[in-house]
Scaffold this motif. Structure first.
Motif, PDB file in Angstrom:
ATOM      1  N   ARG A  72      31.403 -26.684  33.399  1.00 40.01           N
ATOM      2  CA  ARG A  72      31.432 -28.203  33.068  1.00 40.01           C
ATOM      3  C   ARG A  72      30.316 -28.942  33.524  1.00 40.01           C
ATOM      4  NH1 ARG A  72      35.790 -30.878  31.672  1.00 40.01           N
ATOM      5  NH2 ARG A  72      37.345 -29.081  32.506  1.00 40.01           N
ATOM      6  N   GLY A  73      29.967 -29.866  32.435  1.00 42.93           N
ATOM      7  CA  GLY A  73      28.739 -30.717  32.718  1.00 42.93           C
ATOM      8  C   GLY A  73      27.371 -29.968  32.533  1.00 42.93           C
ATOM      9  N   CYS A  74      27.358 -28.697  32.242  1.00 39.77           N
ATOM     10  CA  CYS A  74      26.270 -28.013  32.350  1.00 39.77           C
ATOM     11  C   CYS A  74      25.204 -28.269  30.806  1.00 39.77           C
ATOM     12  CB  CYS A  74      26.387 -26.444  32.480  1.00 39.77           C
ATOM     13  SG  CYS A  74      26.663 -26.146  34.210  1.00 39.77           S
ATOM     14  N   ARG A  75      24.000 -27.874  30.832  1.00 42.94           N
ATOM     15  CA  ARG A  75      23.597 -28.003  29.545  1.00 42.94           C
ATOM     16  C   ARG A  75      22.714 -26.590  29.342  1.00 42.94           C
ATOM     17  NH1 ARG A  75      19.454 -32.479  29.128  1.00 42.94           N
ATOM     18  NH2 ARG A  75      19.175 -32.110  31.433  1.00 42.94           N
ATOM     19  N   ILE A  76      22.457 -26.195  28.169  1.00 43.79           N
ATOM     20  CA  ILE A  76      21.938 -24.808  27.697  1.00 43.79           C
ATOM     21  C   ILE A  76      20.735 -25.160  27.240  1.00 43.79           C
ATOM     22  CG2 ILE A  76      22.414 -22.641  26.719  1.00 43.79           C
ATOM     23  CD1 ILE A  76      24.199 -23.016  29.023  1.00 43.79           C
ATOM     24  N   ARG A  77      19.563 -24.356  27.718  1.00 42.48           N
ATOM     25  CA  ARG A  77      18.410 -24.363  26.786  1.00 42.48           C
ATOM     26  C   ARG A  77      18.282 -22.952  26.284  1.00 42.48           C
ATOM     27  NH1 ARG A  77      14.308 -24.499  30.738  1.00 42.48           N
ATOM     28  NH2 ARG A  77      14.921 -26.868  31.168  1.00 42.48           N
ATOM     29  N   LEU A  78      18.007 -22.942  24.909  1.00 39.98           N
ATOM     30  CA  LEU A  78      17.926 -21.649  24.169  1.00 39.98           C
ATOM     31  C   LEU A  78      16.457 -21.213  24.234  1.00 39.98           C
ATOM     32  CD1 LEU A  78      20.167 -22.161  21.112  1.00 39.98           C
ATOM     33  CD2 LEU A  78      20.706 -21.126  23.339  1.00 39.98           C
TER      34      LEU A  78
END
Length: 113
Positions: A72-78
């Motif tokens: 929850r609230g995280c971001r993901i960098r591909l």
């Protein structure tokens, strides 16, 4: 055979408060290998609205070897550097589903519009 990619999870961590008492945030970076990445939600777009009223721009599948914590609230960098926001707070599959190495499906939204 399916082959995953490396991603980075950016988790917000409260590091204190400012003089006005508001939280100050930093982010912890965690690299996860063997993640499956697919475009969108892979569903018929004429179905009911997506969760939280946002479009699903990518879906990732995290491996069972990743030690689960709330996203929850995280971001993901591909791997290509694109940053996405996690939709909701996904939970791992339960009930003994074991035919694959992946057990957590995470829907992602591109905030850039």
């Amino acid at each position: 055979m399916l082959t995953g990619h490396s991603i980075t999870i950016l988790t917000p961590i409260q590091s204190g408060t400012d003089p006005g008492g508001d939280p100050v945030w930093m982010q912890r970076e965690e690299t996860v290998d063997d993640v499956l990445v697919q475009d969108g939600a892979q569903v018929n777009e004429t179905n009911a609205p997506h969760a939280y009223g946002v479009s699903i721009d990518r879906t990732i599948h995290l491996p069972r070897t990743w030690p689960y914590h709330s996203l929850r609230g995280c971001r993901i960098r591909l791997a290509d550097g694109t940053l996405y926001t996690v939709v909701g707070d996904p939970l791992p599959y339960t009930g003994g589903i074991t035919p694959t190495r992946w057990n957590l499906t995470v829907q992602l939204h591109d905030e850039r519009g």
